[in-house]
Write an enzyme that holds these catalytic residues in place. Structure first.
Site, short mmCIF file in Angstrom:
data_model
loop_
_atom_site.label_atom_id
_atom_site.label_comp_id
_atom_site.label_asym_id
_atom_site.label_seq_id
_atom_site.Cartn_x
_atom_site.Cartn_y
_atom_site.Cartn_z
CG HIS A 1 -1.85 1.09 1.52
ND1 HIS A 1 -1.90 1.80 2.52
CD2 HIS A 1 -2.70 1.65 0.44
CE1 HIS A 1 -3.03 2.72 2.30
NE2 HIS A 1 -3.39 2.65 1.05
NE ARG A 2 -1.78 5.81 1.41
CZ ARG A 2 -2.11 6.44 2.60
NH1 ARG A 2 -1.41 7.47 3.22
NH2 ARG A 2 -3.55 6.33 2.82
CD GLU B 1 -2.94 2.46 -3.48
OE1 GLU B 1 -4.07 3.21 -3.46
OE2 GLU B 1 -2.30 2.79 -2.68
CG ASP C 1 -2.38 7.32 -3.08
OD1 ASP C 1 -3.73 6.76 -3.26
OD2 ASP C 1 -1.82 7.05 -2.20
CG HIS D 1 -2.85 9.63 0.44
ND1 HIS D 1 -3.59 10.21 1.67
CD2 HIS D 1 -3.60 8.48 0.10
CE1 HIS D 1 -4.88 9.39 1.88
NE2 HIS D 1 -4.87 8.48 1.17
CD GLU E 1 -6.91 5.89 -4.43
OE1 GLU E 1 -6.46 5.08 -3.63
OE2 GLU E 1 -7.86 6.44 -4.07
CE LYS F 1 -5.66 9.18 -2.69
NZ LYS F 1 -6.79 8.32 -1.94
CG ASP G 1 -0.21 0.60 5.61
OD1 ASP G 1 -0.22 0.72 4.41
OD2 ASP G 1 -1.10 0.54 6.52
O1 G3P Z 1 -6.42 1.73 -2.82
C1 G3P Z 1 -6.89 1.44 -1.56
C2 G3P Z 1 -6.62 2.56 -0.69
O2 G3P Z 1 -5.22 3.18 -0.89
C3 G3P Z 1 -7.50 3.58 -0.64
O3 G3P Z 1 -7.46 4.49 0.54
O4 G3P Z 1 -6.76 6.69 1.33
O5 G3P Z 1 -5.06 4.66 1.39
O6 G3P Z 1 -5.75 6.00 -0.83
P1 G3P Z 1 -6.45 5.49 0.69
CA CA Z 2 -4.50 4.82 -2.03
#
Ligand code: G3P
Ligand code: CA
Length: 308
Positions: free
Chosen positions: A42-43, A69, A71, A84, A170, A172, A296
């Site tokens: 994640h990120r 993943e 943003d 993000h 992702e 935004k 994470d």
């Molecule tokens: O893609 C899933 C998740 O990353 C969405 O929430 O706020 O972490 O970007 P956020």
């Molecule tokens: Ca995200």
């Protein structure tokens, strides 16, 4: 009667053949359960490196993640960068570098300005996941993050190819609103970059703004899209089909095995986020209809899915 060690060798060989036959990617559109859930950092591996940086992508690859993943947002001059928050202040030194530019919105800065910022020192200062305190991240490593810059999406995609990582991009944006001109521009720019780099098979594009995913399906049917949701709709298959998406990405608390089964059997992916609790990681690593898990802590998830 066959000796017990002969049985061990035979069973071992059968398992080895079965495992090498597994696909690298979670299969979509098969009747049975998903063969191997994807580990998605994640990120990037944000528990051990500053989020949405190339260092986080490198750590994800080193920890054995299948993908990461990230943003994406548009700068003032229309460039795609990884960030993000709407503002630059949490993960960069924008406040100190540009004291007159409050509230430091990404959309108010050019790509060049953003890339002068330090996108890594905050990690060493804040230790957001306690991994410096625990020794998982060495002090010298944390200090070296001070050299990290905010990557452009191009930088991130090129690095992903080199690292052999799958990428969940992702976009935004604002959910439940008509497609804005900025939303349209973002989709078009991401599509054109993915096509230029020939990476349609290495990416999936997700958004809470489902109109962006509908538009993606219209202009680039070869690039898979995913709908980010806080809860699963009553008719998830109809919903995903209606937006021309290939997957739905529910918040982990919204998981529903029966709906996941229906989605999987209709050929759609189910990617859960953000799964961090060790019991949840163990549970969802073994769930039959989950295509991928966004976490994470890819270093905790990897051993739970290896060999599935
Ligand atoms: O893609 C899933 C998740 O990353 C969405 O929430 O706020 O972490 O970007 P956020
Ligand atoms: Ca995200």
């Amino acid at each position: 009667m066959m000796h017990v060690w002969t049985w061990v060798v035979v069973v071992g060989l059968v398992c080895a053949v079965a495992l090498t036959a597994l696909p690298d990617r979670a299969p979509i559109a098969e009747g049975g359960p998903v063969a191997r859930v994807l580990v998605i950092a994640h990120r990037g591996a944000r528990s051990v490196a500053p989020e949405n940086t190339l260092a986080a992508a490198r750590r994800a690859a080193e920890l054995g993640a299948d993908g990461w993943e990230l943003d994406v947002q548009l700068t003032k001059d229309g460039e795609l960068v990884l960030m993000h928050d709407d503002v630059l202040t949490r993960t960069t030194n924008a406040r100190e570098a540009f004291p007159e530019r409050a509230p430091w919105r990404v959309a108010d800065f050019t790509r060049e300005e953003i890339q002068t910022l330090d996108a890594g020192s905050w990690f060493g200062r804040e230790d957001p996941f306690g991994t410096i305190r625990s020794g998982e991240v060495r002090a010298e490593e944390a200090q070296a993050f001070g050299g990290e810059r905010v990557p452009t999406l191009r930088d991130a995609l090129l690095a992903s190819s080199e690292l052999d990582l799958f990428v969940n991009i992702e976009l935004k944006g604002t959910p439940f609103a008509p497609l804005s001109s900025a939303g349209r521009e973002m989709v078009e720019k991401v599509v054109s970059l993915v096509r230029e780099l020939g990476m349609a098979e290495r990416v999936i594009i997700s958004s809470f703004d489902h109109e962006r995913i509908r538009y993606l399906g219209e202009i680039a049917p070869e690039i898979p899209g995913a709908l980010l949701v806080l809860s699963l709709p009553p008719d998830p298959v109809g919903y995903v089909r209606g937006y021309g998406a290939e997957a739905i990405n529910p918040q982990v608390s919204a998981y529903d095995r029966e709906k996941a089964r229906l989605l999987h059997e209709a050929g759609y992916g189910v990617y859960l986020w953000t799964v961090n609790d060790p019991r949840d990681l163990a549970r969802f690593a073994a769930e039959p209809y989950v295509s991928g898990i966004i976490t994470d802590w890819p270093q905790r998830l990897r051993p739970l899915v290896a060999g599935r």
